[in-house]
Scaffold this motif. Sequence first.
Motif, PDB file in Angstrom:
ATOM      1  N   VAL A  19      46.541  41.660  36.933  1.00  0.00           N
ATOM      2  CA  VAL A  19      45.192  41.525  36.385  1.00  0.00           C
ATOM      3  C   VAL A  19      44.961  40.166  35.715  1.00  0.00           C
ATOM      4  CG1 VAL A  19      44.806  43.980  36.104  1.00  0.00           C
ATOM      5  CG2 VAL A  19      45.883  42.706  34.269  1.00  0.00           C
ATOM      6  N   VAL A  20      45.817  39.175  36.006  1.00  0.00           N
ATOM      7  CA  VAL A  20      45.607  37.854  35.408  1.00  0.00           C
ATOM      8  C   VAL A  20      44.533  37.103  36.211  1.00  0.00           C
ATOM      9  CG1 VAL A  20      46.662  35.624  34.969  1.00  0.00           C
ATOM     10  CG2 VAL A  20      47.923  37.706  34.501  1.00  0.00           C
ATOM     11  N   PRO A  21      43.406  36.741  35.574  1.00  0.00           N
ATOM     12  CA  PRO A  21      42.342  36.057  36.318  1.00  0.00           C
ATOM     13  C   PRO A  21      42.559  34.545  36.344  1.00  0.00           C
ATOM     14  CG  PRO A  21      41.577  36.627  34.136  1.00  0.00           C
ATOM     15  CD  PRO A  21      43.031  36.969  34.183  1.00  0.00           C
ATOM     16  N   PHE A  22      42.977  34.005  37.491  1.00  0.00           N
ATOM     17  CA  PHE A  22      43.199  32.558  37.597  1.00  0.00           C
ATOM     18  C   PHE A  22      41.877  31.817  37.732  1.00  0.00           C
ATOM     19  CE2 PHE A  22      47.122  34.473  38.861  1.00  0.00           C
ATOM     20  CZ  PHE A  22      48.072  33.665  38.292  1.00  0.00           C
ATOM     21  N   ALA A  23      40.906  32.467  38.383  1.00  0.00           N
ATOM     22  CA  ALA A  23      39.566  31.897  38.507  1.00  0.00           C
ATOM     23  C   ALA A  23      38.663  33.034  38.953  1.00  0.00           C
ATOM     24  CB  ALA A  23      39.537  30.763  39.531  1.00  0.00           C
ATOM     25  N   ASP A  24      37.348  32.775  39.017  1.00  0.00           N
ATOM     26  CA  ASP A  24      36.447  33.832  39.458  1.00  0.00           C
ATOM     27  C   ASP A  24      36.774  34.170  40.916  1.00  0.00           C
ATOM     28  OD1 ASP A  24      34.534  35.670  39.424  1.00  0.00           O
ATOM     29  OD2 ASP A  24      32.833  34.295  39.353  1.00  0.00           O
ATOM     30  N   GLY A  25      37.187  35.412  41.186  1.00  0.00           N
ATOM     31  CA  GLY A  25      37.564  35.786  42.544  1.00  0.00           C
ATOM     32  C   GLY A  25      39.028  35.552  42.843  1.00  0.00           C
ATOM     33  N   THR A  26      39.730  34.811  41.997  1.00  0.00           N
ATOM     34  CA  THR A  26      41.163  34.583  42.207  1.00  0.00           C
ATOM     35  C   THR A  26      41.941  35.486  41.259  1.00  0.00           C
ATOM     36  OG1 THR A  26      40.569  32.320  42.654  1.00  0.00           O
ATOM     37  CG2 THR A  26      42.898  32.784  42.497  1.00  0.00           C
ATOM     38  N   ILE A  27      41.927  36.776  41.562  1.00  0.00           N
ATOM     39  CA  ILE A  27      42.626  37.757  40.745  1.00  0.00           C
ATOM     40  C   ILE A  27      43.045  38.851  41.699  1.00  0.00           C
ATOM     41  CG2 ILE A  27      40.378  38.746  40.145  1.00  0.00           C
ATOM     42  CD1 ILE A  27      41.591  39.785  37.574  1.00  0.00           C
ATOM     43  N   LEU A  28      44.256  39.401  41.503  1.00  0.00           N
ATOM     44  CA  LEU A  28      44.755  40.364  42.483  1.00  0.00           C
ATOM     45  C   LEU A  28      43.864  41.601  42.499  1.00  0.00           C
ATOM     46  CD1 LEU A  28      46.955  40.460  44.497  1.00  0.00           C
ATOM     47  CD2 LEU A  28      48.365  41.673  42.880  1.00  0.00           C
ATOM     48  N   THR A  29      43.609  42.182  41.323  1.00  0.00           N
ATOM     49  CA  THR A  29      42.682  43.306  41.265  1.00  0.00           C
ATOM     50  C   THR A  29      41.967  43.296  39.922  1.00  0.00           C
ATOM     51  OG1 THR A  29      42.527  45.697  41.134  1.00  0.00           O
ATOM     52  CG2 THR A  29      44.674  44.768  40.718  1.00  0.00           C
ATOM     53  N   ASP A  30      40.636  43.317  39.961  1.00  0.00           N
ATOM     54  CA  ASP A  30      39.863  43.273  38.723  1.00  0.00           C
ATOM     55  C   ASP A  30      39.640  44.700  38.236  1.00  0.00           C
ATOM     56  OD1 ASP A  30      38.291  42.634  36.634  1.00  0.00           O
ATOM     57  OD2 ASP A  30      36.482  42.346  37.810  1.00  0.00           O
ATOM     58  N   LEU A  31      40.690  45.285  37.624  1.00  0.00           N
ATOM     59  CA  LEU A  31      40.566  46.646  37.090  1.00  0.00           C
ATOM     60  C   LEU A  31      39.543  46.653  35.968  1.00  0.00           C
ATOM     61  CD1 LEU A  31      44.271  47.758  36.677  1.00  0.00           C
ATOM     62  CD2 LEU A  31      42.695  48.372  38.469  1.00  0.00           C
ATOM     63  N   ASN A  32      38.772  47.764  35.855  1.00  0.00           N
ATOM     64  CA  ASN A  32      37.838  47.775  34.724  1.00  0.00           C
ATOM     65  C   ASN A  32      38.522  48.167  33.424  1.00  0.00           C
ATOM     66  OD1 ASN A  32      37.831  50.643  34.619  1.00  0.00           O
ATOM     67  ND2 ASN A  32      36.453  50.625  36.368  1.00  0.00           N
ATOM     68  N   ILE A  33      39.836  48.459  33.466  1.00  0.00           N
ATOM     69  CA  ILE A  33      40.580  48.636  32.219  1.00  0.00           C
ATOM     70  C   ILE A  33      41.598  47.505  32.074  1.00  0.00           C
ATOM     71  CG2 ILE A  33      40.366  51.123  31.977  1.00  0.00           C
ATOM     72  CD1 ILE A  33      43.248  51.135  33.313  1.00  0.00           C
ATOM     73  N   GLY A  34      41.297  46.325  32.679  1.00  0.00           N
ATOM     74  CA  GLY A  34      42.255  45.222  32.796  1.00  0.00           C
ATOM     75  C   GLY A  34      43.177  45.008  31.612  1.00  0.00           C
ATOM     76  N   ILE A  35      42.602  44.724  30.442  1.00  0.00           N
ATOM     77  CA  ILE A  35      43.449  44.324  29.319  1.00  0.00           C
ATOM     78  C   ILE A  35      44.285  45.494  28.829  1.00  0.00           C
ATOM     79  CG2 ILE A  35      41.567  44.649  27.630  1.00  0.00           C
ATOM     80  CD1 ILE A  35      44.275  41.991  27.470  1.00  0.00           C
ATOM     81  N   LEU A  36      43.728  46.714  28.952  1.00  0.00           N
ATOM     82  CA  LEU A  36      44.475  47.905  28.538  1.00  0.00           C
ATOM     83  C   LEU A  36      45.659  48.134  29.478  1.00  0.00           C
ATOM     84  CD1 LEU A  36      44.269  50.144  26.419  1.00  0.00           C
ATOM     85  CD2 LEU A  36      43.113  51.520  28.119  1.00  0.00           C
TER      86      LEU A  36
END
Lengths: 349, 163
Positions: A122-139
Amino acid sequence: MSPWDIIYNFFPYIGGLISGALSSVLPGWAVYVIMALIGIIGILGFAITGNLAMVWAERRIIGRMQVRLGPNRVGPFGLLQPIADAIKVLTKEDIVPRKADKLLHFLGPTAFLIPAVLAWAVVPFADGTILTDLNIGILYMLAVSSLSLIGLFLAGWGSNNKYSLLGSMRTIAQVVSYEIPMVLSILGVVAIVGSLSMVDIVKAQNIPFIVLQPLGFIVYLIAATAELNRSPFDTLEAESEIVAGYFTEYSGMKFAIFYIAEYFNLLLVASIVTTLFLGGWRGPFLPPYIWFVIKIFLLFFFFMWLRGTLPRFRIDQLMALAWKFLLPLALLNIFLTGLGILAWQALGF
Amino acid sequence: MSDPVLVVVFYLISAITVVAALGVVLTRNIVYAAVFLVGTFAGVAGIFVLLNADFLAAVQLLVYAGAIAILIIFAIMMTRDTRKGSRSNEQRWPAFIMAVLMLAVLLGGISQTIWPVSVLAPLETTTEKLGKLLLNEYILPFEVVSVLLVAAMIGAIVISRED
């Protein structure tokens, strides 16, 4: 698309090309699996390259900070030193103590490494460059990284060595204590954004949250340093007291896996701080992923600086800092953030 | 649960959970039991993920696998002679009877209950809805639990104080 657009959105662009080419020959699920594998390999590649770079930078820069030269013999500026280290570690003998619990001793490094790798999803390298944008990402990130303690326990217990056991007990006490202020300090950011997704958090930061959440930032940074067991909180491997803590009885590649996992976690914490407080990939002129990497390495320099300059805490001072200082501060931060949000809404924004 | 992939994943996760749970009960070495317990908790988190309860899954990992299991492990590290295993004592038969009764009650409860299945599509994000429900509709039970936890915490501190 202009060349600049391609450079700016490099990874989504390449991904789009590959998946477009694949979907003309393969069914949808196969394309999905292959794209996920490419993403995983790419992220692991980044993490491992970052790891080698950090090992080199840490040894050289701390050397300079302590008025030493650091390793400078292998290759120009000692740049090939991490590779030499890697080869050395791979060829070392793997020693297992005779009275160790063989299974737990073997599982320890693995159980420590797996959470460190999982959290990268869930580490966002850029907009769209993230393996999976979970809606509980930080948790998800917090939940997965809380599992790494089990690896430390298995290592400390399985070695059947009093120093290993003492090291793990210290770590568990320390990490469990610091987890509480760490999680609470993130709540301020989550309350402002109204989402746990890493991408949403970055998109909400028209001004970096370090400005709105200075208290949360400081608490998170201190607690995360303690979670990483890095100096000045490295009581678990205080060599003057307990040899090397939980990895006293480890050698060869198993020892190296602990080392790698620690640097993975360090990179991970740097990227969480970047995402939550420093505006993530956002920045002027340069492409977003370049900004992200720049911010990560600035934070890494900060962690090295701490390690190079500060003495180690005593274990009781460490616990007192978590419970008597950071926890109240984190709670105060949540209260102030709540007040701030209410005031903001009352003013009609 | 009509997607065949989901069904396979469900049985896989369930098998892991049940095997790990059996491991907790059957192994004599309590360190191994604690490690199996982590596996059980992780398996339950997996089932939550399959049910689209993503927030619950993360909390299950964070609280149960990451904190409760660790506290149990911490307690074990303070005990001696774990390698010899936990031997049975005079509580053996009362414990067996209680366990059988418990099993009977649970089996009865599970078989007697009519399990309603919602036809609605699962929620996309559960976190916000859970938060709003907890702090509006269910504020009283929420506060009661908070008071209970604070009381337990103060109790623990009072008991462990040396003076």
